[in-house]
Design a protein around this motif. Structure first.
Motif, PDB file in Angstrom:
ATOM      1  N   ILE A 261       2.129  16.469 -13.035  1.00 32.25           N
ATOM      2  CA  ILE A 261       1.598  17.208 -11.899  1.00 32.25           C
ATOM      3  C   ILE A 261       1.232  16.318 -10.719  1.00 32.25           C
ATOM      4  O   ILE A 261       1.243  16.778  -9.576  1.00 32.25           O
ATOM      5  N   MET A 262       0.889  15.060 -10.976  1.00 33.20           N
ATOM      6  CA  MET A 262       0.526  14.163  -9.866  1.00 33.20           C
ATOM      7  C   MET A 262       0.884  12.730 -10.222  1.00 33.20           C
ATOM      8  O   MET A 262       0.718  12.309 -11.362  1.00 33.20           O
ATOM      9  N   SER A 263       1.355  12.002  -9.213  1.00 32.23           N
ATOM     10  CA  SER A 263       1.572  10.565  -9.328  1.00 32.23           C
ATOM     11  C   SER A 263       0.818   9.904  -8.184  1.00 32.23           C
ATOM     12  O   SER A 263       0.753  10.467  -7.086  1.00 32.23           O
ATOM     13  N   ILE A 264       0.248   8.748  -8.420  1.00 35.82           N
ATOM     14  CA  ILE A 264      -0.450   8.039  -7.353  1.00 35.82           C
ATOM     15  C   ILE A 264      -0.261   6.547  -7.540  1.00 35.82           C
ATOM     16  O   ILE A 264      -0.304   6.037  -8.670  1.00 35.82           O
ATOM     17  N   TYR A 265      -0.017   5.843  -6.408  1.00 40.35           N
ATOM     18  CA  TYR A 265       0.312   4.426  -6.491  1.00 40.35           C
ATOM     19  C   TYR A 265      -0.581   3.558  -5.611  1.00 40.35           C
ATOM     20  O   TYR A 265      -0.636   2.346  -5.792  1.00 40.35           O
ATOM     21  N   SER A 266      -1.257   4.170  -4.642  1.00 40.37           N
ATOM     22  CA  SER A 266      -2.072   3.408  -3.692  1.00 40.37           C
ATOM     23  C   SER A 266      -3.520   3.849  -3.762  1.00 40.37           C
ATOM     24  O   SER A 266      -3.804   5.014  -4.088  1.00 40.37           O
ATOM     25  N   ASN A 267      -4.412   2.951  -3.450  1.00 39.93           N
ATOM     26  CA  ASN A 267      -5.832   3.302  -3.396  1.00 39.93           C
ATOM     27  C   ASN A 267      -6.063   4.457  -2.437  1.00 39.93           C
ATOM     28  O   ASN A 267      -5.433   4.549  -1.386  1.00 39.93           O
ATOM     29  N   GLY A 268      -6.996   5.327  -2.818  1.00 44.16           N
ATOM     30  CA  GLY A 268      -7.323   6.438  -1.946  1.00 44.16           C
ATOM     31  C   GLY A 268      -7.002   7.758  -2.594  1.00 44.16           C
ATOM     32  O   GLY A 268      -6.932   7.861  -3.813  1.00 44.16           O
ATOM     33  N   ASP A 269      -6.843   8.762  -1.763  1.00 44.64           N
ATOM     34  CA  ASP A 269      -6.603  10.122  -2.231  1.00 44.64           C
ATOM     35  C   ASP A 269      -5.175  10.551  -1.944  1.00 44.64           C
ATOM     36  O   ASP A 269      -4.583  10.167  -0.943  1.00 44.64           O
TER      37      ASP A 269
END
Lengths: 110, 114
Positions: free
Chosen positions: A47-55
């Protein structure tokens, strides 16, 4: 210490509330982080992928990453009973493998 | 739709039997994975393959073997099934060219060893 840790829950929230799911990881070199949703007896769904700091926001979902604190979270706004599932945090490990947390069971009460 | 399929979806077998679980994908991904899931233990990696000639053990490979027959097919075998191999088994795929290892799962095989 487990490589990826999540509270097993169950986490119970009323319909319409914000559900907050948390995950910590131990490997500082990890660069990619994922949230999967798994309904009972079904397969995990990305459902979600994230690679960088933050939102990072996608519809009602917001993933938050803090690499300094080795912490990933998933916020679900306007929670619906259909969001009731187990949410798995996964961290990409060097060598092309994912390490999964044990999952947090979310229950959204009407 | 590009997809990941697993056969069989359910299997009941007896201790000592050899069984094979199959996974096929039409996503065109080069990487394939086998996981098992047990209540309270999460997803654990059994074997993974980055291409047809590359097979690697995961964290719990004992008692299992795999075969990558083609880029689209990856089979998991239990040479002599035992009751503690009763679990939900998932196949997953990912695309090396994206560089981020997003994995996509098949529907799973529920295996019961009596």
């Amino acid at each position: 210490q487990k490589e990826v840790e999540q509270n097993s829950g169950p986490l119970s929230v009323p319909e319409g509330a914000i559900a907050s799911l948390n995950c910590t990881y131990s490997d500082r070199v990890s660069q990619s982080f994922f949230w999967y949703r798994q309904y009972s007896g079904k397969s995990p769904e990305l459902i979600m992928s994230i690679y960088s700091n933050g939102d990072k926001e996608d519809g009602r979902f917001t993933a938050q990453l803090n690499k300094a604190s080795q912490y990933v979270s998933l916020l679900i706004r306007d929670s619906q009973p259909s969001d009731s599932a187990t949410y798995l945090c996964a961290v990409n490990k060097e060598g092309g493998k994912l390490i999964f947390g044990q999952g947090t069971e979310l229950s959204v009460k009407p | 739709d590009a997809d990941v399929t697993q056969t069989p979806r359910n299997r009941i077998t007896k201790t000592g039997k050899r069984i094979m679980l199959e996974c096929s994908q039409t996503k065109g991904h080069d990487r394939m994975y086998w996981y098992r899931q047990d209540p309270g233990l999460g997803l654990r990696l059994i074997y993974y393959s980055f291409d047809v000639k590359d097979i690697n053990k995961g964290e719990i490979s004992d008692g299992y073997s795999v075969s990558r027959q083609a880029q689209a097919k990856f089979s998991l075998s239990l040479e002599s099934a035992i009751p503690n191999q009763t679990a939900l088994y998932f196949c997953a795929t990912s695309d090396r060219t994206t560089g981020v290892n997003e994995q996509f799962f098949g529907p799973g095989t529920r295996l019961t060893v009596l």
